[in-house]
Design a protein around this motif. Sequence first.
Motif, mmCIF file in Angstrom:
data_model
loop_
_atom_site.group_PDB
_atom_site.id
_atom_site.type_symbol
_atom_site.label_atom_id
_atom_site.label_comp_id
_atom_site.label_asym_id
_atom_site.label_seq_id
_atom_site.Cartn_x
_atom_site.Cartn_y
_atom_site.Cartn_z
ATOM 1 N N THR A 110 -2.215 -4.690 -2.423
ATOM 2 C CA THR A 110 -1.153 -5.475 -3.036
ATOM 3 C C THR A 110 0.183 -5.085 -2.417
ATOM 4 O O THR A 110 0.557 -3.907 -2.417
ATOM 5 N N VAL A 111 0.874 -6.063 -1.868
ATOM 6 C CA VAL A 111 2.150 -5.775 -1.206
ATOM 7 C C VAL A 111 3.294 -6.048 -2.167
ATOM 8 O O VAL A 111 3.505 -7.178 -2.606
ATOM 9 N N ASN A 112 4.018 -4.991 -2.527
ATOM 10 C CA ASN A 112 5.250 -5.111 -3.297
ATOM 11 C C ASN A 112 6.141 -3.945 -2.906
ATOM 12 O O ASN A 112 5.672 -2.990 -2.264
ATOM 13 N N PRO A 113 7.419 -3.985 -3.242
ATOM 14 C CA PRO A 113 8.332 -2.915 -2.805
ATOM 15 C C PRO A 113 7.880 -1.516 -3.214
ATOM 16 O O PRO A 113 8.005 -0.566 -2.434
ATOM 17 N N GLY A 114 7.343 -1.367 -4.427
ATOM 18 C CA GLY A 114 6.911 -0.051 -4.892
ATOM 19 C C GLY A 114 5.770 0.504 -4.065
ATOM 20 O O GLY A 114 5.787 1.679 -3.667
ATOM 21 N N VAL A 115 4.770 -0.335 -3.792
ATOM 22 C CA VAL A 115 3.629 0.101 -2.980
ATOM 23 C C VAL A 115 4.084 0.421 -1.556
ATOM 24 O O VAL A 115 3.621 1.389 -0.944
#
Length: 264
Positions: free
Chosen positions: A118-123
Amino acid sequence: MITILLVLSLLGYAAAAAFTGQRFANREPWGQRRIMLSGGFAILAQFAAAILILDSTGYARFNMASTLLIIAVLLAVFNYLRGSRPEAMLLRPVIYTFAMLSSLIALLTPLDAGHPITVNPGVTVHVGLSLLAFSILALAALYSIQLLYVNRLLKQRKAKALSANLPPLMTVENYFFKLLTIGTAVLTLAIASGFLFLENMFASGQLHKTILSIAAWLTFNGILIVHYWRGVRGKPAVIITLIASFILILAYYGSRFVRDVILS
């Protein structure tokens, strides 16, 4: 284009490693320019290949090949920035050989290998910090081996013939502990970001990775505490560092090897 860049990085690293070996043997004053040019060319080619590989998958697949490639680039850059310092030159053939191996693995690995994330800023922050921590601590482990090697030569009185090429023992040791301190701090941030941004660090697919990462983190911190508090250094610190590094490798690449190579 990715294939061409990976092949160019292989050729560049091979040339830089060979030129470094020649410089150790002959001490040509003009040899350093060849080392820096070929090494810089290889790093740029490998970095561009890594970016294109990640871009081709939408930055949603970090398989074993792509992470090895990124870590190899980081190690090569860290070493390259040390210039012609003896401690950096002594490690350069080893680092460049690892970089060549990572390029070869990337050449043989399909772009769509591995499971999507899952690509998101946190990851992204967690993955970036994890790769940076792994790279710095891997470099610290290499310097710890160099520390043992130089110390052994000095004790056996074999260093006289190599004195022009060997780095000062205290220089290697000070840089080793500096890398260990920085790497442990970044690993702390990486683990903290995992608990902050990932859904469940103790889920069945993440449990062993989390436990081993924390075990490695505790071991690295233990080394630093006894070093700064009790002044422990030398062989005991090196051995514990290598153990902690092995645990960290198991935490990250153990699961990825099973998932990306065996199961796929």
